[in-house]
Write a protein that holds these residues in place. Structure first.
Motif, mmCIF file in Angstrom:
data_model
loop_
_atom_site.group_PDB
_atom_site.id
_atom_site.type_symbol
_atom_site.label_atom_id
_atom_site.label_comp_id
_atom_site.label_asym_id
_atom_site.label_seq_id
_atom_site.Cartn_x
_atom_site.Cartn_y
_atom_site.Cartn_z
ATOM 1 N N MET A 66 91.756 82.027 48.813
ATOM 2 C CA MET A 66 91.723 82.196 47.374
ATOM 3 C C MET A 66 92.693 83.297 46.927
ATOM 4 S SD MET A 66 90.322 81.438 44.483
ATOM 5 C CE MET A 66 89.967 82.119 42.916
ATOM 6 N N ILE A 67 92.650 84.423 47.627
ATOM 7 C CA ILE A 67 93.496 85.555 47.227
ATOM 8 C C ILE A 67 94.973 85.232 47.456
ATOM 9 C CG2 ILE A 67 93.475 86.858 49.378
ATOM 10 C CD1 ILE A 67 92.891 88.442 46.004
ATOM 11 N N LYS A 68 95.280 84.399 48.452
ATOM 12 C CA LYS A 68 96.670 84.029 48.699
ATOM 13 C C LYS A 68 97.225 83.200 47.542
ATOM 14 C CE LYS A 68 96.606 84.262 53.697
ATOM 15 N NZ LYS A 68 96.874 83.574 54.946
ATOM 16 N N LEU A 69 96.399 82.299 47.010
ATOM 17 C CA LEU A 69 96.813 81.493 45.867
ATOM 18 C C LEU A 69 97.067 82.380 44.651
ATOM 19 C CD1 LEU A 69 97.220 78.743 44.454
ATOM 20 C CD2 LEU A 69 94.759 78.793 43.966
ATOM 21 N N VAL A 70 96.216 83.356 44.443
ATOM 22 C CA VAL A 70 96.376 84.261 43.305
ATOM 23 C C VAL A 70 97.637 85.106 43.472
ATOM 24 C CG1 VAL A 70 95.297 86.152 42.032
ATOM 25 C CG2 VAL A 70 93.903 84.276 42.860
ATOM 26 N N LYS A 71 97.939 85.496 44.704
ATOM 27 C CA LYS A 71 99.167 86.256 44.951
ATOM 28 C C LYS A 71 100.413 85.410 44.689
ATOM 29 C CE LYS A 71 97.404 89.625 48.236
ATOM 30 N NZ LYS A 71 97.471 90.143 49.610
ATOM 31 N N VAL A 72 100.374 84.148 45.074
ATOM 32 C CA VAL A 72 101.504 83.252 44.811
ATOM 33 C C VAL A 72 101.674 83.065 43.304
ATOM 34 C CG1 VAL A 72 102.320 80.872 45.063
ATOM 35 C CG2 VAL A 72 101.398 82.085 47.029
ATOM 36 N N LEU A 73 100.565 82.849 42.590
ATOM 37 C CA LEU A 73 100.636 82.709 41.142
ATOM 38 C C LEU A 73 101.163 83.991 40.484
ATOM 39 C CD1 LEU A 73 97.390 80.722 40.294
ATOM 40 C CD2 LEU A 73 99.747 79.922 40.197
ATOM 41 N N HIS A 74 100.784 85.141 41.014
ATOM 42 C CA HIS A 74 101.280 86.413 40.492
ATOM 43 C C HIS A 74 102.800 86.493 40.657
ATOM 44 C CE1 HIS A 74 100.860 90.625 39.326
ATOM 45 N NE2 HIS A 74 101.777 90.889 40.237
ATOM 46 N N PHE A 75 103.286 86.078 41.808
ATOM 47 C CA PHE A 75 104.730 86.096 42.055
ATOM 48 C C PHE A 75 105.460 85.130 41.128
ATOM 49 C CE2 PHE A 75 108.489 84.644 44.467
ATOM 50 C CZ PHE A 75 109.151 85.857 44.559
ATOM 51 N N VAL A 76 104.907 83.931 40.935
ATOM 52 C CA VAL A 76 105.514 82.950 40.027
ATOM 53 C C VAL A 76 105.525 83.499 38.592
ATOM 54 C CG1 VAL A 76 105.197 80.661 39.008
ATOM 55 C CG2 VAL A 76 104.979 80.969 41.471
ATOM 56 N N GLY A 77 104.433 84.127 38.187
ATOM 57 C CA GLY A 77 104.367 84.719 36.855
ATOM 58 C C GLY A 77 105.380 85.836 36.672
ATOM 59 N N LEU A 78 105.564 86.633 37.701
ATOM 60 C CA LEU A 78 106.552 87.711 37.641
ATOM 61 C C LEU A 78 107.958 87.147 37.499
ATOM 62 C CD1 LEU A 78 106.968 90.784 37.842
ATOM 63 C CD2 LEU A 78 107.217 90.479 40.302
ATOM 64 N N ILE A 79 108.257 86.086 38.219
ATOM 65 C CA ILE A 79 109.564 85.435 38.103
ATOM 66 C C ILE A 79 109.757 84.889 36.691
ATOM 67 C CG2 ILE A 79 110.976 83.503 38.924
ATOM 68 C CD1 ILE A 79 110.837 85.849 40.873
ATOM 69 N N MET A 80 108.726 84.243 36.138
ATOM 70 C CA MET A 80 108.824 83.707 34.779
ATOM 71 C C MET A 80 109.060 84.824 33.769
ATOM 72 S SD MET A 80 105.862 80.778 34.797
ATOM 73 C CE MET A 80 106.111 80.312 33.101
ATOM 74 N N LEU A 81 108.358 85.929 33.937
ATOM 75 C CA LEU A 81 108.535 87.072 33.046
ATOM 76 C C LEU A 81 109.955 87.610 33.119
ATOM 77 C CD1 LEU A 81 107.215 89.253 31.179
ATOM 78 C CD2 LEU A 81 106.730 90.512 33.265
ATOM 79 N N LEU A 82 110.472 87.770 34.326
ATOM 80 C CA LEU A 82 111.828 88.293 34.489
ATOM 81 C C LEU A 82 112.883 87.322 33.956
ATOM 82 C CD1 LEU A 82 111.535 89.943 38.018
ATOM 83 C CD2 LEU A 82 111.556 91.063 35.780
ATOM 84 N N VAL A 83 112.664 86.027 34.123
ATOM 85 C CA VAL A 83 113.599 85.041 33.573
ATOM 86 C C VAL A 83 113.588 85.101 32.053
ATOM 87 C CG1 VAL A 83 114.009 82.559 33.297
ATOM 88 C CG2 VAL A 83 113.597 83.500 35.553
ATOM 89 N N GLY A 84 112.405 85.214 31.453
ATOM 90 C CA GLY A 84 112.317 85.318 30.003
ATOM 91 C C GLY A 84 113.006 86.558 29.469
ATOM 92 N N ILE A 85 112.803 87.686 30.131
ATOM 93 C CA ILE A 85 113.468 88.925 29.713
ATOM 94 C C ILE A 85 114.976 88.819 29.921
ATOM 95 C CG2 ILE A 85 113.700 91.382 30.255
ATOM 96 C CD1 ILE A 85 110.681 91.380 30.841
ATOM 97 N N GLY A 86 115.382 88.209 31.030
ATOM 98 C CA GLY A 86 116.811 88.026 31.295
ATOM 99 C C GLY A 86 117.475 87.138 30.257
ATOM 100 N N TYR A 133 116.495 86.774 27.227
ATOM 101 C CA TYR A 133 116.527 87.524 25.970
ATOM 102 C C TYR A 133 117.695 88.500 25.938
ATOM 103 C CZ TYR A 133 115.161 90.703 22.257
ATOM 104 O OH TYR A 133 115.157 91.481 21.134
ATOM 105 N N TRP A 134 117.910 89.216 27.035
ATOM 106 C CA TRP A 134 118.935 90.250 27.051
ATOM 107 C C TRP A 134 120.340 89.719 27.323
ATOM 108 C CZ3 TRP A 134 118.249 94.803 25.036
ATOM 109 C CH2 TRP A 134 116.969 95.345 24.966
ATOM 110 N N GLN A 135 120.465 88.664 28.126
ATOM 111 C CA GLN A 135 121.787 88.258 28.606
ATOM 112 C C GLN A 135 122.382 87.036 27.914
ATOM 113 O OE1 GLN A 135 123.488 90.092 30.757
ATOM 114 N NE2 GLN A 135 121.808 91.530 30.970
ATOM 115 N N SER A 136 121.662 86.422 26.988
ATOM 116 C CA SER A 136 122.222 85.223 26.361
ATOM 117 C C SER A 136 121.942 85.233 24.860
ATOM 118 C CB SER A 136 121.637 83.960 26.997
ATOM 119 O OG SER A 136 120.285 83.826 26.658
#
Length: 72
Positions: free
Chosen positions: A1-21, A23-26
């Motif tokens: 269970m915790i491994k799935l949550v960690k993977v989702l956390h990583f995917v969410g972090l990537i989505m957040l960084l892509v959204g910020i990128g 916003y700032w770069q295009s």
């Protein structure tokens, strides 16, 4: 269970960084559809990231529970 949550956390972090990128770069944020894409990436990314701290606290509390009764 915790491994799935960690993977989702990583995917969410990537989505957040892509959204910020985006916003700032295009210039996509100047259009309404671009604003929607950026807002969805940032919002869904942070929503996906949020269960990990809760799961870690619950896991920590379960580990602490047997030790608290032996101190009395």
């Amino acid at each position: 269970m915790i491994k799935l949550v960690k993977v989702l956390h990583f995917v969410g972090l990537i989505m957040l960084l892509v959204g910020i990128g985006l916003y700032w770069q295009s210039d996509i944020g100047q259009q309404v559809s671009g604003m929607l894409v950026i807002a969805l990436l940032i919002g869904v990314g942070t929503l996906i990231m949020s269960p990990l701290p809760v799961a870690l606290v619950i896991e920590w509390a379960k580990k602490q529970s047997p030790n608290s009764g032996s101190k009395e």
